[in-house]
Scaffold this active site. Structure first.
Site, PDB file in Angstrom:
ATOM      1  N   CYS B  93      44.481  41.361  41.722  1.00  0.00           N
ATOM      2  CA  CYS B  93      44.499  42.674  41.412  1.00  0.00           C
ATOM      3  C   CYS B  93      43.226  43.340  40.620  1.00  0.00           C
ATOM      4  O   CYS B  93      42.093  43.101  40.594  1.00  0.00           O
ATOM      5  CB  CYS B  93      45.237  43.170  41.753  1.00  0.00           C
ATOM      6  SG  CYS B  93      45.346  45.309  42.989  1.00  0.00           S
ATOM      7  N   HIS B 192      49.380  40.115  46.656  1.00  0.00           N
ATOM      8  CA  HIS B 192      50.120  40.221  45.251  1.00  0.00           C
ATOM      9  C   HIS B 192      51.234  39.566  46.401  1.00  0.00           C
ATOM     10  O   HIS B 192      51.494  39.210  47.354  1.00  0.00           O
ATOM     11  CB  HIS B 192      50.805  41.118  45.189  1.00  0.00           C
ATOM     12  CG  HIS B 192      50.253  42.793  44.822  1.00  0.00           C
ATOM     13  ND1 HIS B 192      50.569  42.641  42.947  1.00  0.00           N
ATOM     14  CD2 HIS B 192      49.510  43.457  44.696  1.00  0.00           C
ATOM     15  CE1 HIS B 192      48.852  43.066  42.612  1.00  0.00           C
ATOM     16  NE2 HIS B 192      48.802  43.624  43.367  1.00  0.00           N
TER      17      HIS B 192
END
Ligand SMILES: [Zn+2]
Lengths: 469, 241
Positions: B93, B192
């Site tokens: 991310c 995630h």
């Protein structure tokens, strides 16, 4: 008085009555929602009705407990209190609380309104109702939090506080830098409560800490001691921002299975408190309620007595009995609350079966990554206390995986997505106690199943596990 | 002999259970009897990237991200040398975005990244949030990676190899069907979940690459992955039927 108001109150009372007849849900926000739709300025009608004052409690974890503790103290002192006790803390829940205590004409007779208000709803509620005291207990990141949302939440609460009259007093947690900063940032008169930071209380839960930087100069915060999460004894490495000296400070704290004891100190006098619920977080809730009551002029002895008879609100922590087994149901909704629930499990004295139900509906948080911020590793310190872990809910497999990587032996991990079968498995295990930890949307279905299988205990027992709100 | 893991900025970049990636890497080494050391590197801590076998960098909020960009920018030469030398890296991310050339704000301003990989990111008008399934080829094995994405930036690869193709969800930008990026032994992803626990094929591949780079036999002993597979399959089934 308007016809709209009367219609709104009537409609809401009708809904309350029907849901009571049907025995459905707790009816703590639907009536208010309906009433607000009929009469959008409903709360304005209630604003000045409490004869003495309105107090609001906001923050992340422990609002319901703090609010119920304060309402209990004020009632013990002989006041009439309106409160949203079931944790319905949005504008609809606040409206429901007033309507429940009001006449059909919208008249409320009470001395105090004690209102738990969600951080995100605080701006909306304070637009209508101006509290005399605002109690701000802590700010933790929720599992629903997106990037930087905690910052935004704090900013919004601050902006709403600044809209309140100058005479408003803030009651702030001195040990949480994210809360204590609001005194300086708002410029409002503030009173602080905290726990004396001594080494023995130093927590060992290292993760899910939020406050890393000074809100005023951006330099790192330095901690002398962490009590739990970001609560502790902190100071900025660059400027003069530091933990303020509390006006009410808890000292000589001991926590055990039976509860928590401490002396509450106002710099002149000390009062001994034997709190029937355990955990540092509950001591903080009690401190917040005590400080608010103290400022309202309640006799400290009465406040202490009120706290000592506190019983947890239903739905947050409930006890059942199944044969000779004690069964405890706890709501978990973010890493800090989950860590507290786990440290509660460790203080249990008999071996237990643990059921954990994780859902990922919108109200639970669709992203369950936060399970990896919970310190399940502490469970492996006392493996003899845990017979089995039964993982349930929509994300049962993820929960099982988390336990495996925390070091729990896969041989004692079961996966049973179905609540009913999971509850049966947990209740019929070989160990002497059962703990059930559930996320928000798993709470009601699991509670329903438990109350059919097991006997609900009316009183809280000494085996109390942290409540989370 | 021990495998050394560098967890970059765990104090700052720990959104969404990212530390689960490190836990997963470490446990799967230990369960095989491999010795692992984890060092956490925070702002201003000295670090020699060439000493590490695996480097993990996660995501943070904007403010933390900019602090890190400055801190890491000062060490970029040593990091680049290690990457070129085959250092195994997992960047998730925000950490992923940081490795690229630049991030373009809604106002069109370009904030320089580390420029280790040839891709760029631009601010999107909506956040890309939800469960993701990605088809990827990891060490010659076709596998479906699952995770959860939550990002505002849209990343575009300049011909760089993606980590995989999106079967469900948005991936890099919600437009070209690609997710993540690969370069040498660097793996980037928006996923995630955290990513590694439910995708043990990828975790083991990272371990194997790290061992290979150390010049140690790469045949990893098999583990009982029934819970991992069940968790992965449950999500694949939910998303793809
Ligand atoms: Zn400062």
């Amino acid at each position: 008085m308007s016809l709209r108001l009367i219609l709104a109150v009537l409609a809401a009372k009708l809904v309350m009555h029907i849901s009571r007849l049907l025995g459905k849900g707790r009816g703590s926000s639907l009536p208010g929602m309906l009433a607000l739709r009929i009469c959008p300025d409903l709360l304005g009608h209630f604003e000045n009705q409490p004869r003495t004052a309105t107090i609001m409690v906001t923050g992340t974890n422990g609002k319901t407990t703090t609010n119920n503790m304060l309402a209990g103290i004020l009632e013990r002192e002989g006041y009439q209190v309106v409160a949203n006790r079931e944790g319905a803390n949005l504008i609809t829940g606040v409206a429901t609380a007033f309507i429940r205590s009001s006449s059909i004409l919208g008249r409320v007779r009470c001395d105090y309104a004690v209102l738990e208000v969600d951080e995100a709803a605080f701006t909306g509620v304070t637009k209508w109702i101006k509290p005399r005291l605002v109690v701000i207990i802590n700010f933790f990141r929720d599992q629903l939090d997106r990037y930087g949302e905690l910052d935004t939440t704090i900013k919004n609460v601050l902006a709403a506080v600044k809209q309140l009259p100058d005479s408003t007093v803030l009651i702030l947690n001195a040990d949480d830098p994210l809360v204590a900063r609001l005194a300086r940032e708002s410029g409002y008169h503030s009173k602080f409560y905290g726990v004396r930071p001594v080494q023995e209380l130093s927590g060992n839960v290292a993760y899910s800490r939020e406050a890393k930087f000074c809100p005023f100069c951006g330099h790192a915060l330095e901690y002398n001691i962490y009590l739990y999460s970001q609560l502790g004894d902190y100071k900025c490495t660059q400027c003069d921002f530091a933990r303020p000296q509390p006006d009410i400070e808890a000292e000589s704290v001991t926590t055990g299975v039976g509860g928590t004891t401490a002396f509450l100190n106002d710099d002149k006098n000390k009062w001994q408190l034997n709190l029937p619920v355990r955990g540092m977080h509950n001591l903080y809730n009690a401190l917040a309620a005590f400080t608010a009551a103290y400022l309202l002029g309640v006799k400290p002895e009465t406040a202490v007595a009120g706290l000592e008879t506190y019983t947890p609100a239903t739905g947050r922590m409930e006890s059942f009995r199944y044969g000779s087994k004690q069964v405890v149901l706890v709501l978990v909704k973010n890493p800090t609350g989950f860590n507290q629930a786990l440290s509660g499990l460790l203080t249990g004295e008999v071996e237990q079966d643990v059921m954990i139900a994780i859902n990922d509906n919108a109200a639970d948080g669709r992203d369950i990554s936060w399970l990896w911020d919970v310190d399940f590793e502490i469970l492996t310190r006392t493996p003899e206390k845990f017979k089995r872990f039964i993982c349930s809910g929509q994300r049962a497999e993820d929960m099982a995986l988390r336990l495996k990587y925390a070091g729990v032996s896969p041989t004692i991990i079961e996966i049973e997505n179905d609540f009913s079968r999971a509850v049966d498995s947990a209740l019929n295990g070989e160990s002497g106690a059962v703990s059930v930890l559930v996320t928000y949307t798993a709470l009601w279905p699991v509670e329903k199943i438990l109350s059919r299988r097991a006997e609900r205990m009316k009183q809280s027992v000494d085996y109390s596990v942290p409540s989370v709100s | 002999m021990s495998i050394t893991v560098c967890h970059l900025y765990p104090d700052l970049l720990n959104l969404y259970g990212d530390r689960g990636n490190v836990i997963s890497f470490v446990q799967r080494c230990r369960w095989r009897g491999l010795d692992v050391q984890v060092r956490e590197i925070n702002l201003d801590n000295p670090v020699k990237f060439e000493e590490y076998d695996f480097l993990f960098i996660g995501g943070g909020s904007d403010r933390e991200q900019s602090l890190i960009a400055a801190d890491l920018g000062a060490r970029v030469d040593s990091l680049r040398a290690a990457v070129e030398d085959g250092l195994v890296v997992l960047a998730i991310c925000g950490g992923y975005q940081l490795l690229g050339r630049f991030y373009r704000t809604p106002e069109g301003k370009e904030i320089a990244g580390l420029g280790l990989l040839d891709f760029y990111t631009e601010a999107g008008n909506r956040r890309l949030i939800g469960n993701v399934a990605v088809e990827a080829e990891i060490g010659g094995r076709k596998t479906i990676l699952v995770g959860f994405e939550n990002h505002g930036g849209k990343t575009f690869l300049n011909g760089l190899k993606p980590l995989g193709r999106v079967l469900f969800g948005n991936g890099n930008n919600g437009m070209d069907g690609l997710e993540g990026a690969r370069y040498k032994n660097v793996f980037c992803s928006y996923l995630h979940g955290p990513l590694l626990p439910k995708n043990p094929v990828l975790t083991d591949y990272l371990i194997a690459l790290a061992l290979q780079r150390k010049g140690i036999g790469t045949e990893l002993s098999p583990l009982d992955d029934s819970i991992e597979e069940r968790a992965n399959k449950a999500m694949v089934k939910r998303l793809l039927g």
